[in-house]
Design a protein around this motif. Structure first.
Motif, mmCIF file in Angstrom:
data_model
loop_
_atom_site.group_PDB
_atom_site.id
_atom_site.type_symbol
_atom_site.label_atom_id
_atom_site.label_comp_id
_atom_site.label_asym_id
_atom_site.label_seq_id
_atom_site.Cartn_x
_atom_site.Cartn_y
_atom_site.Cartn_z
ATOM 1 N N ALA A 53 -40.667 18.470 10.608
ATOM 2 C CA ALA A 53 -39.862 17.509 9.854
ATOM 3 C C ALA A 53 -39.872 16.141 10.520
ATOM 4 N N ASP A 54 -39.812 15.088 9.725
ATOM 5 C CA ASP A 54 -39.732 13.732 10.249
ATOM 6 C C ASP A 54 -38.374 13.486 10.892
ATOM 7 N N ASP A 55 -38.373 12.541 11.833
ATOM 8 C CA ASP A 55 -37.138 12.068 12.471
ATOM 9 C C ASP A 55 -36.365 13.191 13.152
ATOM 10 N N LYS A 56 -37.090 14.120 13.731
ATOM 11 C CA LYS A 56 -36.466 15.235 14.442
ATOM 12 C C LYS A 56 -37.416 15.693 15.549
ATOM 13 N N TRP A 57 -36.858 16.005 16.706
ATOM 14 C CA TRP A 57 -37.683 16.488 17.805
ATOM 15 C C TRP A 57 -38.150 17.925 17.535
ATOM 16 N N HIS A 58 -39.453 18.164 17.754
ATOM 17 C CA HIS A 58 -40.040 19.505 17.664
ATOM 18 C C HIS A 58 -40.914 19.736 18.893
ATOM 19 N N HIS A 59 -40.854 20.942 19.424
ATOM 20 C CA HIS A 59 -41.715 21.315 20.545
ATOM 21 C C HIS A 59 -42.946 22.034 19.984
ATOM 22 N N VAL A 60 -44.127 21.572 20.351
ATOM 23 C CA VAL A 60 -45.371 22.200 19.908
ATOM 24 C C VAL A 60 -46.188 22.594 21.131
ATOM 25 N N ALA A 61 -46.897 23.709 21.032
ATOM 26 C CA ALA A 61 -47.686 24.184 22.169
ATOM 27 C C ALA A 61 -48.904 24.963 21.674
ATOM 28 N N ILE A 62 -49.998 24.831 22.416
ATOM 29 C CA ILE A 62 -51.197 25.651 22.226
ATOM 30 C C ILE A 62 -51.412 26.387 23.536
ATOM 31 N N VAL A 63 -51.562 27.709 23.461
ATOM 32 C CA VAL A 63 -51.696 28.526 24.669
ATOM 33 C C VAL A 63 -52.837 29.517 24.493
ATOM 34 N N ALA A 98 -57.366 30.612 30.820
ATOM 35 C CA ALA A 98 -56.053 30.348 30.234
ATOM 36 C C ALA A 98 -55.707 28.864 30.333
ATOM 37 N N PHE A 99 -54.911 28.409 29.386
ATOM 38 C CA PHE A 99 -54.407 27.038 29.451
ATOM 39 C C PHE A 99 -53.163 26.932 28.579
ATOM 40 N N THR A 100 -52.410 25.858 28.803
ATOM 41 C CA THR A 100 -51.245 25.538 27.977
ATOM 42 C C THR A 100 -51.211 24.037 27.752
ATOM 43 N N LEU A 101 -51.163 23.637 26.505
ATOM 44 C CA LEU A 101 -50.945 22.242 26.136
ATOM 45 C C LEU A 101 -49.645 22.197 25.342
ATOM 46 N N GLU A 102 -48.702 21.383 25.781
ATOM 47 C CA GLU A 102 -47.425 21.323 25.074
ATOM 48 C C GLU A 102 -46.886 19.904 25.068
ATOM 49 N N ALA A 103 -46.019 19.632 24.102
ATOM 50 C CA ALA A 103 -45.379 18.318 24.006
ATOM 51 C C ALA A 103 -44.229 18.393 23.028
ATOM 52 N N TRP A 104 -43.308 17.475 23.192
ATOM 53 C CA TRP A 104 -42.278 17.229 22.187
ATOM 54 C C TRP A 104 -42.752 16.092 21.296
ATOM 55 N N VAL A 105 -42.569 16.224 19.974
ATOM 56 C CA VAL A 105 -42.970 15.168 19.049
ATOM 57 C C VAL A 105 -41.811 14.861 18.110
ATOM 58 N N ASN A 106 -41.726 13.603 17.710
ATOM 59 C CA ASN A 106 -40.706 13.152 16.775
ATOM 60 C C ASN A 106 -41.328 12.058 15.926
ATOM 61 N N PHE A 162 -42.542 9.317 18.326
ATOM 62 C CA PHE A 162 -42.355 9.531 19.754
ATOM 63 C C PHE A 162 -43.090 10.776 20.243
ATOM 64 N N ILE A 163 -43.657 10.692 21.433
ATOM 65 C CA ILE A 163 -44.189 11.852 22.159
ATOM 66 C C ILE A 163 -43.487 11.889 23.512
ATOM 67 N N HIS A 164 -43.007 13.064 23.890
ATOM 68 C CA HIS A 164 -42.313 13.195 25.165
ATOM 69 C C HIS A 164 -42.790 14.440 25.900
ATOM 70 N N ASP A 165 -42.877 14.336 27.231
ATOM 71 C CA ASP A 165 -43.226 15.478 28.087
ATOM 72 C C ASP A 165 -44.503 16.193 27.628
ATOM 73 N N LEU A 166 -45.581 15.439 27.515
ATOM 74 C CA LEU A 166 -46.867 16.072 27.214
ATOM 75 C C LEU A 166 -47.430 16.641 28.510
ATOM 76 N N ARG A 167 -47.650 17.941 28.513
ATOM 77 C CA ARG A 167 -48.114 18.623 29.732
ATOM 78 C C ARG A 167 -49.323 19.499 29.437
ATOM 79 N N LEU A 168 -50.352 19.370 30.268
ATOM 80 C CA LEU A 168 -51.533 20.227 30.206
ATOM 81 C C LEU A 168 -51.612 21.035 31.486
#
Length: 215
Positions: free
Chosen positions: A88-98, A24-32, A147-153
């Motif tokens: 969408a551009d110019d907006k924060w989105h949370h993305v994750a692969i699990v 198991a693993f989780t890769l996640e980050a906020w992107v803008n 921007f990339i924020h809170d990238l966690r593996l």
């Protein structure tokens, strides 16, 4: 962390911590993203093994500039998930692969955006010490613009196993966290809050801006 789309990226020092293997693993980050992308085909958030080790089994997370959706894949092509939710551009989105069991799920803003069955090892084909790169493919292709924020593996834990509400406060180093970066209002070569102290080298004029999805 701000990447201007012109040869800006972080290389994280190679480590056995990044041997995801078959578990198991989780890769996640906020992107803008900025409203204009420096690359016409894709914007790379994360890749495993750095610029010289792009071999089978390496995990990648990109945003397609043509479709606007997130994509999770390995270089061998035996894992490929193409999301349909537009980032969408110019907006924060949370993305994750699990990965939980043999199911790999792509999430966008907590919504399931695609799944695949994948039981093969990740990060073990090229080296006993894989190396992550954040924000680019090779400094001239796939450059991230924004921007990339809170990238966690997290290696060994499926943090999300169903649709969820995206985090509303800063991510922390939970059990099995191997990397937690792009989360400070200043830059350091060792900007890793995972407790593993992975050394990172910035290229280009990547910079720290006090701007987060929690503001």
């Amino acid at each position: 962390t701000l990447f201007d789309g012109v040869s800006d990226y972080f290389d994280v020092a190679a480590s056995s911590d990044f041997l995801i293997g078959t578990g198991a693993f989780t890769l996640e980050a906020w992107v803008n993203f900025s409203s204009s992308s420096a690359d016409s085909s894709y914007r790379r958030v994360f890749m495993l093994d750095g610029p010289s080790g792009n071999t089978n089994g390496n995990l990648q997370l990109i945003i397609s500039a043509s479709t606007g959706g997130a994509q999770a894949f390995t270089n061998s092509g035996d894992l490929s998930i193409e999301g349909n939710i537009k980032i969408a551009d110019d907006k924060w989105h949370h993305v994750a692969i699990v990965r939980s069991g043999t199911t790999v799920t792509l999430y966008v803003d907590g919504v399931i955006d695609g799944t695949a069955t994948y039981s093969s090892s990740i990060g073990t084909q090229n080296s006993s010490q894989p190396r992550p790169r954040i924000g680019s493919y090779n400094g001239s292709n796939g450059d991230f613009n924004g921007f990339i924020h809170d990238l966690r593996l997290v290696v060994g834990t499926a943090v999300y196993t169903a649709a969820f509400t995206p985090p509303t406060s800063a991510l922390t180093a939970i059990t099995n966290t191997k990397l937690l970066t792009c989360n400070k209002g200043y830059l350091r070569h060792a900007n890793d809050s995972s407790g593993r102290n992975h050394f990172q080298t910035g290229s280009g004029n990547v910079s720290a801006i006090p701007f987060t999805p929690y503001d």
